[in-house]
Design a protein around this motif. Structure first.
Motif: not given
Length: 674
Positions: A369, A655, A659
Motif C-alpha cells: 500500500t 493497491l 487495502l
C-alpha cells in the motif's frame, strides 16, 4: 434475472434472441442512417460568454457574408523584385475572382516593409466547411500558378484554417473505426488464443458500434443537441472499449462455468446471472457520469456526453443479450484449441500468476500500500506544472499550410493580420472604431462589414497568436458601453478556457458523487466505496502528471488543451471504476465462503487475467485517437491510455487488494461478508 438469463441462453430461444436484435440493428443502420443537423457558428463556444454573443450577432449579417483568405507571397531569396511585384498585381484580380466573394471587399496587393513578402486579402463566401474547403483549394492552385519564378504562394486566414481543419476530418471517422477494429481484433486473438472465438465478440461489438452511431445522432438531431466531427469517432472508441470489456468479463465467467457444468446453456445462464450485476452497475455508473456533460456550457460537449451515454447503453445491451445468445449457438469447440472441460481447475485456485501475485501482496499489504501510494504521488507531481490553453497554431499534430503561412506572415507583417479580432456591435460604428483604435496592442482597425443592424470592426493585434489576452480584455472594457462584443480566435480561446474552468468545477464533484453513490448502493458498504473513489482520483492525478512530462518532453506540446482535464477525468473515473466493480463484486462473492482476506485473494486470482486483458485493450483503443492529427485528441488518448494501464497493472492488481487484505472485514464495514 434467473428466468431472463435462461431465456437468453435457452436451447430453444437463444437463436431468436441473437438473431432478432442483430437483424433489427442492420435494418436501422441501413435504412435510417446517421442523423443530420444544421450546424451553428456557436456550437463549439460556451454559452453566454462575450465571444459567443459576438459570434451570434455575426449571424445577423446578410446571407452573402464572407470570410477572409490571405494569399501570402514570399521571395525564395532576398526581396521581391519590381517585376515580381508587378506580375503579382496583374494576377490579383483573377485570384479575387477565384475566391468568389465581392471584389469590392478585396484589398490591393500589400508589400511588406522589408519587401520579402506581399499579401492579398481575398473574400471567400461563408458556407459549410466543405464549400469553404473547395474554394480554398481552388485559390491555392490559382495562387501557385500566379506566383512568378522565385516566389512562393501560400494561403492562410480564417477561411484557410477552416479548410485545413475540415481536411483533418476528411475520412477520419472511417480510418479511426478501421484502426480501432483492427486493434481490438489483434488483442482478442492474443487474449483467447483461438482462431474462431474472437470473431463473435468483434462482430457483436462492431454492429453495436454502428447502431450506437445511428441512434446517438438521431437522438441528438431530435432534441437539437449539437455535435461535431470528432463526436462519432470518440463514440466508436468508447463503444468498442466498453463493449469489449463487458464481453471479456462475460466470456471469462462463461469459460469458468463450462468447467463445472456439462450443459453450455446452463453454464451461460449461470455466467450471465453472475456477470450482469457488475456489468449493469458499471454501465449505469458510466452513463450517469457521461450525462453530467449535459451541464456543460459548450453545446458540442453536451452532445458528446449524450452520444456516448447512448453508446454505452447499446454496448451493454449487446454484451448482455446478443453476445451470450450468440455464443451458446456454438459448441465448446468455439474456444479451440483451449477448450474448457468439466472437472478442470477453476481460476480461483492456486497456481495462477495472479494467485502468486496475491499471495505476495498478502504477506506485506502495508508495504505494498505504501509503495503504491508513493509511486502514484511521484507521478502526480507534474499535475502542478500543467499549463492549459492551446492557441490556434498548436492545435494540429502536423502543421497545415494555413498555420505555417500565418507564422511566416508574422515575420513581415503585424502578427494579427492573418486572423483579425472582431468587435461586433449593434450601435453606431464611429465610437466603437475610435475605442478600438485607442487600445495599446491594436495595430490597425477598420469597419469590415455592416448589415442587419450589426457593425463589424476588424482589429489587427500586434502580438502573436496566444499572446493577446491583455489586449482582448482591454478591448472588451473599452467597447462595453457601446453594446459591443469581442470575438475571433483569440477571444474565443480565452472564453473557452473560462468555460472549461467552470465545467471542471461543477462537473467533477458531481461525477465523484455519482460514482460514490453507485458504489455504496452496489456494495452496501461505507469504507470500500470511499477507498475505491480515492484510488480512482489518485490514478487520475498520476496519469495527468506523468502525461504532462510526456507532453513537454518527447511529444513536444507546449500546453494542454483546456477541455482535456474534464474529458480525461470523466473517461478515467467512469471507465476505471469498471475494474474495481469487477474485482470487488467477485471479492464479495468469494468472501461469503472464504472470509474477507481470502475472498480478496481468490477474486484477484479469478479476475486478474480478464481485467488485465480488458485494461490493455481499453488503453490500446483510446491510444488509437492519435490517428486523428489533432493535439487535443492525442493528449486525451495519451492520458486515458496511461491512466487505464495504471488502473489495471498497479491500482487494481496491487493497491486495492492490499487495502482489502490490510483492513479485512473492516474493508466492507458496516456490512458483514464473511
Amino acid at each position: 434475472m434467473t428466468s431472463l438469463s435462461s431465456l437468453i441462453a435457452g436451447r430453444r430461444t437463444a437463436w431468436a434472441v441473437a438473431l432478432v436484435p442483430f437483424l433489427l440493428a442492420l435494418v436501422l443502420i441501413g435504412a435510417v442512417g446517421e442523423g443530420d443537423r444544421a450546424s451553428r457558428t456557436t456550437d463549439s463556444l460556451p454559452d453566454g460568454l462575450d465571444s459567443t454573443e459576438g459570434t451570434a450577432l455575426l449571424d445577423r449579417l446578410p446571407e452573402d457574408a464572407t470570410t477572409a483568405a490571405i494569399v501570402l507571397f514570399t521571395a525564395d531569396r532576398g526581396e521581391l523584385s519590381g517585376d515580381q511585384l508587378a506580375s503579382l498585381r496583374e494576377g490579383a484580380d483573377d485570384l479575387v475572382a477565384r475566391g468568389g466573394g465581392p471584389a469590392q471587399e478585396a484589398s490591393p496587393l500589400v508589400p511588406a516593409e522589408d519587401r520579402t513578402a506581399a499579401l492579398l486579402a481575398v473574400p471567400v463566401p461563408s458556407g459549410s466547411a466543405s464549400e469553404v474547403a473547395d474554394t480554398v483549394e481552388e485559390l491555392r492552385a490559382a495562387a501557385d500558378e500566379a506566383a512568378p519564378d522565385g516566389v512562393r504562394a501560400q494561403v492562410t486566414g480564417p477561411a484557410a484554417v477552416q479548410a485545413d481543419l475540415a481536411a483533418v476530418f476528411d475520412g477520419a471517422n472511417t480510418r479511426l473505426l478501421l484502426v480501432t477494429a483492427l486493434v481490438v481484433a489483434v488483442l482478442l486473438v492474443i487474449t483467447y488464443r483461438s482462431p474462431v472465438l474472437w470473431l463473435v465478440p468483434l462482430v457483436v461489438v462492431g454492429v453495436a458500434d454502428r447502431l450506437a452511431a445511428v441512434l446517438a445522432t438521431q437522438v441528438m438531431a431530435a432534441v437539437d443537441v449539437a455535435w461535431d466531427e470528432s463526436t462519432v469517432g470518440i463514440l466508436s472508441v468508447l463503444v468498442f472499449g466498453a463493449g469489449t470489456d463487458y464481453a471479456l468479463l462475460l466470456i471469462s465467467r462463461y469459460r469458468d462455468e463450462l468447467r463445472t457444468e456439462q450443459s453450455r446453456h446452463r453454464a451461460m445462464a449461470h455466467a450471465l446471472r453472475r456477470t450482469a450485476e457488475a456489468v449493469l452497475a458499471s454501465a449505469t455508473t458510466v452513463v450517469l457520469g457521461l450525462l453530467t456533460l449535459l451541464l456543460s456550457l459548450t453545446p458540442t460537449t453536451r452532445g458528446l456526453g449524450l452520444a456516448c451515454a447512448v453508446g454505452v447503453v447499446v454496448a451493454a445491451a449487446f454484451a448482455l443479450v446478443v453476445l451470450p445468445a450468440a455464443l451458446v449457438l456454438f459448441g465448446r469447440w468455439v474456444f479451440w484449441p483451449r477448450v474448457p472441460h468439466v472437472g478442470e481447475a477453476v481460476t480461483v485456485e492456486s497456481g495462477t500468476v495472479w494467485h502468486r501475485i496475491g499471495e505476495r501482496v498478502a504477506r506485506r499489504p502495508a508495504v505494498v500500500t505504501g509503495a503504491s501510494l508513493v509511486l502514484l504521488a511521484a507521478m502526480a507531481v507534474g499535475l502542478f506544472r500543467i499549463d492549459l490553453g492551446l492557441d490556434q497554431a498548436e492545435q494540429f499534430l502536423d502543421e497545415p499550410e494555413a498555420i505555417s503561412a500565418a507564422a511566416r506572415l508574422a515575420e513581415s507583417f503585424p502578427a494579427g493580420t492573418a486572423d483579425p479580432t472582431q468587435v461586433v456591435s449593434t450601435g453606431p460604428a464611429d465610437p466603437v472604431l475610435a475605442a478600438v483604435r485607442s487600445i495599446d496592442g491594436v495595430t490597425s482597425a477598420r469597419v469590415s462589414d455592416t448589415g442587419g443592424g450589426v457593425t463589424v470592426v476588424d482589429a489587427v493585434l500586434s502580438g502573436r497568436s496566444g499572446e493577446n489576452a491583455d489586449t482582448v480584455e482591454a478591448l472588451r472594457d473599452a467597447v462595453a458601453p457601446y453594446d459591443a462584443h469581442v470575438t475571433g480566435s483569440e477571444a474565443e480561446a480565452i472564453d473557452e478556457r473560462t468555460g472549461s474552468d467552470r465545467d471542471l468545477r461543477l462537473i467533477v464533484p458531481l461525477i465523484l458523487a455519482l460514482v460514490l453513490g453507485g458504489l455504496v448502493a452496489l456494495l452496501r458498504s461505507a469504507v470500500a466505496p470511499v477507498l475505491l473513489v480515492l484510488t480512482v482520483v489518485a490514478t487520475y492525478a498520476a496519469a495527468m502528471g506523468a502525461s504532462w512530462w510526456l507532453f513537454t518532453g518527447p511529444l513536444g506540446f507546449g500546453a494542454m488543451d483546456s477541455g482535456v482535464p474534464l474529458f480525461a477525468f470523466l473517461f478515467l473515473v467512469a471507465l476505471g471504476v469498471d475494474y474495481y466493480i469487477f474485482l470487488v463484486t467477485r471479492a464479495r462473492e468469494e468472501a461469503a465462503g472464504h472470509g474477507a482476506r481470502d475472498g480478496m485473494l481468490r477474486a484477484l486470482s479469478a479476475t486478474g487475467g480478464v481485467i488485465t486483458s480488458a485494461g490493455i485493450l481499453l488503453a490500446a483503443v483510446f491510444a488509437v485517437l492519435g490517428v486523428l492529427p489533432l493535439v487535443v485528441l492525442a493528449q486525451l488518448g495519451t492520458i486515458i491510455c496511461l491512466g487505464v494501464l495504471l488502473d489495471t497493472l498497479l491500482v487494481r492488481t496491487l493497491l486495492v487488494p492490499a487495502l482489502g487484505m490490510l483492513l479485512g472485514d473492516r474493508f466492507w464495514w458496516p456490512r458483514r461478508v464473511g
